[in-house]
Design an enzyme around this catalytic site. Structure first.
Site, PDB file in Angstrom:
ATOM      1  N   ARG A  87      71.788 104.541 111.363  1.00 49.73           N
ATOM      2  CA  ARG A  87      71.566 105.976 111.187  1.00 49.73           C
ATOM      3  C   ARG A  87      71.590 106.726 112.672  1.00 49.73           C
ATOM      4  NH1 ARG A  87      68.514 102.923 108.110  1.00 49.73           N
ATOM      5  NH2 ARG A  87      67.046 102.799 109.737  1.00 49.73           N
ATOM      6  N   GLU A 144      60.291  94.470 114.465  1.00 49.80           N
ATOM      7  CA  GLU A 144      59.129  94.133 113.644  1.00 49.80           C
ATOM      8  C   GLU A 144      59.225  93.014 112.561  1.00 49.80           C
ATOM      9  OE1 GLU A 144      60.648  98.185 111.954  1.00 49.80           O
ATOM     10  OE2 GLU A 144      60.670  97.029 113.525  1.00 49.80           O
TER      11      GLU A 144
END
Length: 182
Positions: free
Chosen positions: A71, A108
């Site tokens: 993105r 993460e």
């Protein structure tokens, strides 16, 4: 360099853009709340507001926009056109035929490798752009790649910062349009 404080009209447009971010629970794995900027990207007014907001504190301070896959590519292209500069793709491993720099990093929910081509001019001033700042690993790795390529990171900007994950500890200074948590 422009002030980091947006105009009242831009503030309204950014609030509308933020409202378009879609939430998907348990993606890409259970317990993760994915924030999808796709609805924002498809809306011309929202994309223009985000592009303006991301550029604002860095206008005139960069020669190239480095967009982080995937993105970040979309945002970098929009910013590059608006600012009249070029763009550098920072890709996931295996997407470039001859990467000039490669860095492994942690995020993460796993680890990854990013790469970049050797097309940056020495001393180029680079604005790093991505969609979300989470743990900061991707931006930190991207800073390393730009340094390896001989560039100078003059700023980093993201659409959304997940403050509860403390990404700035790893990523350094980042301009984020929207923040959640913390």
């Amino acid at each position: 360099m422009l002030s980091a404080d947006p105009s009242p009209d831009l503030t309204v447009a950014l609030a509308r853009a933020e409202s378009l971010i879609a939430l998907t629970p348990d993606y890409p794995e259970p317990g993760v709340l994915f924030r999808d900027i796709s609805p924002l990207l498809v809306d011309a007014a929202a994309l223009e507001a985000v592009t303006t907001g991301l550029i604002q504190p860095f206008r005139g301070a960069f020669d190239v926009v480095a967009g982080i896959e995937a993105r970040g590519f979309l945002l970098a292209g929009s910013i590059a056109i608006a600012a009249g500069v070029g763009t550098l793709p920072i890709r996931k491993a295996g997407k470039l035929p001859n990467p000039a720099a490669s860095i492994e990093y942690h995020l993460e929910y796993g680890s990854a490798v990013i790469e970049a081509p050797g097309v940056l001019e020495p001393g180029a001033r680079v604005l790093l752009v991505d969609d979300v700042l989470a743990t900061g690993g991707t931006l930190a790795a991207s800073r390393q790649i730009i340094a390896e390529l001989g560039g100078d990171v003059t700023g980093a900007a993201v659409v959304l910062e997940l403050e509860e994950l403390g990404g700035r500890r790893h990523a350094g200074a980042v301009h984020s349009l929207f923040r959640t948590g913390g």
